[in-house]
Scaffold this active site. Structure first.
Site, mmCIF file in Angstrom:
data_model
loop_
_atom_site.group_PDB
_atom_site.id
_atom_site.type_symbol
_atom_site.label_atom_id
_atom_site.label_comp_id
_atom_site.label_asym_id
_atom_site.label_seq_id
_atom_site.Cartn_x
_atom_site.Cartn_y
_atom_site.Cartn_z
ATOM 1 N N GLY A 2 -80.836 38.763 -37.959
ATOM 2 C CA GLY A 2 -82.065 39.227 -37.316
ATOM 3 C C GLY A 2 -81.800 40.476 -36.497
ATOM 4 C CB VAL A 3 -83.918 43.036 -35.019
ATOM 5 C CG1 VAL A 3 -84.122 43.703 -36.349
ATOM 6 C CG2 VAL A 3 -85.136 42.225 -34.632
ATOM 7 N N GLY A 4 -81.712 42.738 -32.884
ATOM 8 C CA GLY A 4 -81.414 42.521 -31.472
ATOM 9 C C GLY A 4 -79.931 42.544 -31.187
ATOM 10 C CG ASN B 253 -91.138 41.271 -30.660
ATOM 11 O OD1 ASN B 253 -91.733 42.083 -29.943
ATOM 12 N ND2 ASN B 253 -89.884 40.936 -30.455
ATOM 13 C CB VAL C 285 -77.707 37.703 -30.061
ATOM 14 C CG1 VAL C 285 -76.812 36.574 -30.557
ATOM 15 C CG2 VAL C 285 -78.044 37.488 -28.594
ATOM 16 C CE LYS D 125 -88.665 37.669 -18.483
ATOM 17 N NZ LYS D 125 -88.421 39.050 -18.893
ATOM 18 C CD GLU E 153 -86.441 40.503 -41.801
ATOM 19 O OE1 GLU E 153 -87.029 39.828 -42.649
ATOM 20 O OE2 GLU E 153 -86.755 40.506 -40.601
HETATM 21 O O1 0RQ Z 1 -87.359 40.040 -21.819
HETATM 22 O O2 0RQ Z 1 -86.207 42.188 -21.614
HETATM 23 O O3 0RQ Z 1 -88.207 41.637 -20.211
HETATM 24 O O4 0RQ Z 1 -86.022 40.464 -19.816
HETATM 25 O O5 0RQ Z 1 -87.699 37.982 -24.017
HETATM 26 O O6 0RQ Z 1 -85.133 38.494 -25.106
HETATM 27 O O7 0RQ Z 1 -82.811 37.711 -24.965
HETATM 28 O O8 0RQ Z 1 -83.278 40.213 -24.945
HETATM 29 O O9 0RQ Z 1 -83.528 38.778 -27.015
HETATM 30 O O10 0RQ Z 1 -84.266 41.099 -27.818
HETATM 31 O O11 0RQ Z 1 -82.998 39.432 -29.257
HETATM 32 O O12 0RQ Z 1 -85.398 39.050 -28.629
HETATM 33 C C1 0RQ Z 1 -86.931 36.062 -30.177
HETATM 34 C C2 0RQ Z 1 -88.041 37.939 -29.015
HETATM 35 C C3 0RQ Z 1 -85.549 37.706 -28.969
HETATM 36 C C4 0RQ Z 1 -86.676 38.404 -31.075
HETATM 37 C C5 0RQ Z 1 -86.817 37.514 -29.817
HETATM 38 C C6 0RQ Z 1 -87.457 37.337 -22.775
HETATM 39 C C7 0RQ Z 1 -86.186 37.993 -22.265
HETATM 40 C C8 0RQ Z 1 -86.408 39.427 -22.672
HETATM 41 C C9 0RQ Z 1 -86.163 39.428 -25.200
HETATM 42 P P1 0RQ Z 1 -86.909 41.176 -20.778
HETATM 43 P P2 0RQ Z 1 -83.624 38.848 -25.440
HETATM 44 P P3 0RQ Z 1 -83.995 39.693 -28.225
HETATM 45 C C10 0RQ Z 1 -85.549 39.644 -38.380
HETATM 46 C C11 0RQ Z 1 -85.916 38.315 -37.816
HETATM 47 C C12 0RQ Z 1 -88.676 36.950 -33.998
HETATM 48 C C13 0RQ Z 1 -88.577 37.729 -35.278
HETATM 49 C C14 0RQ Z 1 -87.310 37.504 -36.018
HETATM 50 C C15 0RQ Z 1 -87.822 38.223 -32.049
HETATM 51 C C16 0RQ Z 1 -87.117 39.285 -24.017
HETATM 52 O O13 0RQ Z 1 -85.476 38.106 -31.727
HETATM 53 O O14 0RQ Z 1 -88.861 38.829 -31.923
HETATM 54 O O15 0RQ Z 1 -86.530 36.606 -35.757
HETATM 55 N N1 0RQ Z 1 -87.653 37.313 -33.037
HETATM 56 N N2 0RQ Z 1 -87.090 38.344 -36.994
HETATM 57 O O16 0RQ Z 1 -86.057 37.818 -20.883
HETATM 58 C C17 0RQ Z 1 -89.785 33.862 -21.448
HETATM 59 C C18 0RQ Z 1 -88.283 32.556 -22.659
HETATM 60 C C19 0RQ Z 1 -87.589 33.747 -23.016
HETATM 61 C C20 0RQ Z 1 -88.090 34.956 -22.533
HETATM 62 C C21 0RQ Z 1 -86.326 35.336 -23.769
HETATM 63 N N3 0RQ Z 1 -87.859 31.375 -23.098
HETATM 64 N N4 0RQ Z 1 -89.360 32.667 -21.892
HETATM 65 N N5 0RQ Z 1 -89.180 35.028 -21.756
HETATM 66 N N6 0RQ Z 1 -87.280 35.912 -23.018
HETATM 67 N N7 0RQ Z 1 -86.485 34.021 -23.772
HETATM 68 C C22 0RQ Z 1 -86.288 40.892 -37.937
HETATM 69 C C23 0RQ Z 1 -87.686 41.052 -38.450
HETATM 70 O O17 0RQ Z 1 -88.294 40.138 -38.820
HETATM 71 C C24 0RQ Z 1 -88.312 42.366 -38.533
#
Ligand code: 0RQ
Length: 502
Positions: A268-270, A383, A272, A407, A293
């Site tokens: 996935g993206v990001g 997202n 981690v 957070k 992807e």
């Molecule tokens: O917010 O930056 O404001 O602090 O969510 O979290 O930990 O930086 O992680 O950037 O990897 O995103 C699931 C959103 C993770 C992403 C998700 C807050 C956290 C932070 C981002 P801040 P991290 P990432 C291939 C696969 C779905 C699509 C997918 C995603 C922000 O990976 O969109 O998998 N995935 N696609 O603080 C409240 C919680 C939280 C929270 C994290 N439990 N409650 N806020 N955050 N956990 C790609 C494509 O499909 C195109």
């Protein structure tokens, strides 16, 4: 432009973006190219946003429906949202301005599995597509389109739209030619046949997109690169998560549950995801294959180092320095990268046949292994599900990863019950946080809960989760014990006080 557009018919339709935007009427549904910040049209969205603003100023309504491959860039989703020019948006967005309008209820957002989009459009489930606006890097003398840095849903948009606007980006290298593999064999049921891709690095299609030239109403020249994707260096949590995953894969191989030749990898993206790929760079596995992807910096590093043989994706989404390396060494990468339509890169049939190792980030998991990838506190869209479901349900192994808290510890990413579910307990196998890894395969719900609490929860929340689980077990049915009056109380407490802790 004539150097890039080697076909007189197409060349004769060249015009400015402002002129081309006149083809996009109020109420139109528009299919844009673009996937994860790559291959999106650079000029038309800006011209459409400006047109929307001038219509609004004149007291006239102007809003369009926008379909894409996945996320685009601030100059697409951001500008269109800021101009109040979007009525509907699908299937994925990561732009902050568009997110704000989605969560304010001003844009109808349809969050879809990325592999579903092309076929649902073909089935007619989404309505008509009026205009396709597609970025390409050139047109051959035969009138074939040389795709750009993302393929996404372009093949489908070009096929089903009434009108087509082409943006020819002269900044992106023409030497992308030959990197793509556009498969034209997807018929509609009941005439579907198997997709003959048996190895992640097979090519089964053609390097070009096709378009009926009679539909092309405008050809617009642009000259600007894709958005830069910024990656921070993997932090300690990401590195620990990556180590757990790599150790686990080595362990599985040792015990014969994974073949000696590592199965193809989806990531996935990001940050981690990039940390896991960075971990693989120094890990014990060779001759890796990517079947994913989005191709990010981490996979480019693996290709360059010879650790990965080839990578298949639908888009290349890189930081500035990685893009510079990509462009400089494009002949090397063309041998090793295959860009396909997203209906193929994410196809459940292929993900299952090839035995993909799926790794995706999440927002939260509950103690039974249901996963929320999309919503904050149940109601706010982050997202979208993206391709995570395509890969998680059908992969050979499926990992979901997250830091155990968000957070500054005020939010636990392991909760009694997810506030929204994208991936059910049946689709999740391995949950990983910086605290550890819970292997849920072959476990009953109660066993899963204990494994997740023991291995994944943050110490601040572990006793609270154990207490919830123990009390749930003392009353009611024992298959998936819950206290319904309390199951979402952690989220409510967070909304009320800003902290899930008592
Ligand atoms: O917010 O930056 O404001 O602090 O969510 O979290 O930990 O930086 O992680 O950037 O990897 O995103 C699931 C959103 C993770 C992403 C998700 C807050 C956290 C932070 C981002 P801040 P991290 P990432 C291939 C696969 C779905 C699509 C997918 C995603 C922000 O990976 O969109 O998998 N995935 N696609 O603080 C409240 C919680 C939280 C929270 C994290 N439990 N409650 N806020 N955050 N956990 C790609 C494509 O499909 C195109």
């Amino acid at each position: 432009l004539a150097e890039r557009v080697r076909h007189a018919d197409f060349l004769s339709r060249s015009m400015t973006a402002e002129q081309a935007a006149q083809h996009v009427a109020h109420g139109a549904t528009v299919g844009l190219s673009g996937f994860t910040g790559a291959g999106y049209p650079k000029a038309l969205p800006q011209a459409i946003a400006a047109h929307a603003q001038s219509e609004h100023k004149a007291g006239r309504p102007y809003r369009i429906n926008v379909w894409t491959g996945a996320s685009t860039a601030p100059e697409v989703d951001g500008l269109l949202a800021a101009a109040d020019a979007m009525a509907q948006r699908l299937p994925f967005n990561s732009d902050a301005m568009a997110r704000k309008k989605i969560n304010a209820g001003e844009i109808d957002y349809i969050d879809m599995h990325l592999s579903h989009v092309a076929q649902h459009a073909w089935f007619g489930f989404l309505g008509r597509l009026d205009v396709a606006i597609i970025e390409i890097v050139g047109v051959t003398a035969d009138g074939l389109l040389i795709p750009s840095t993302a393929v996404g849903n372009n093949k489908t948009w070009l096929e089903i739209a009434d009108k087509v606007i082409l943006e020819v980006n002269t900044k992106l290298p023409l030497r992308l030619e030959g990197m793509h593999d556009i498969y034209y064999g997807t018929a509609l049921p009941p005439r579907r046949v198997p997709i003959s891709l048996t190895h992640a690095d097979n090519r089964i299609g053609e390097p070009y997109l096709q378009v009926d030239p009679r539909k092309v109403v405008a050809v617009v020249e642009t000259h600007s690169g894709d958005r830069d994707n910024v990656f921070s260096q993997p932090d300690a949590n990401s590195q620990r998560i990556a180590e757990y995953i790599i150790d686990f894969l080595a362990h599985e191989m040792k015990h014969g549950r994974l073949p000696q030749q590592m199965l193809p990898i989806q990531s996935g993206v990001g940050n981690v995801a990039n940390a896991v790929l960075a971990g693989l760079l120094h890990g014990p596995f060779d001759n890796l294959l990517g079947f994913t992807e989005v191709l990010q910096d981490g996979m480019l590093d693996l290709l360059r180092a010879g650790k990965m043989k080839r990578a298949s994706a639908t888009a290349i989404s890189l930081s500035r320095s990685a893009y510079e390396d990509f462009e400089k060494n494009i002949d090397f990468y063309r041998e090793r990268i295959i860009l396909r339509p997203q209906e193929i890169s994410n196809h459940p049939e292929l993900v299952r046949r090839l035995g993909i190792i799926a790794m995706n980030s999440m927002i939260e998991a509950d103690i039974y292994g249901n996963v929320n990838s999309t919503h904050l506190m149940g109601s706010s869209m982050m997202n979208g599900i993206g391709g995570s479901g395509d890969f998680a349900r059908n992969g050979y192994l499926s990992f979901f990863v997250t830091p155990s808290v968000a957070k500054d510890g005020k939010i636990s990413c392991i909760v009694p019950m997810c506030s929204h579910v994208d991936h059910t307990e049946h689709d999740t196998q391995i949950i990983v946080t910086e605290q550890g890894l819970a292997d849920l395969r072959g476990l009953s719900p109660r066993q899963r809960a204990q494994a997740i609490i023991d291995h994944c929860a943050h110490p601040d929340y572990r006793p609270m989760l154990q207490d919830y689980f123990d009390r749930a077990r003392q009353q009611g049915a024992q298959h998936t014990p819950h206290l319904l009056g309390e199951a979402l109380s952690w989220h409510q407490r967070c909304l009320d006080t800003g902290d899930m802790r008592k």
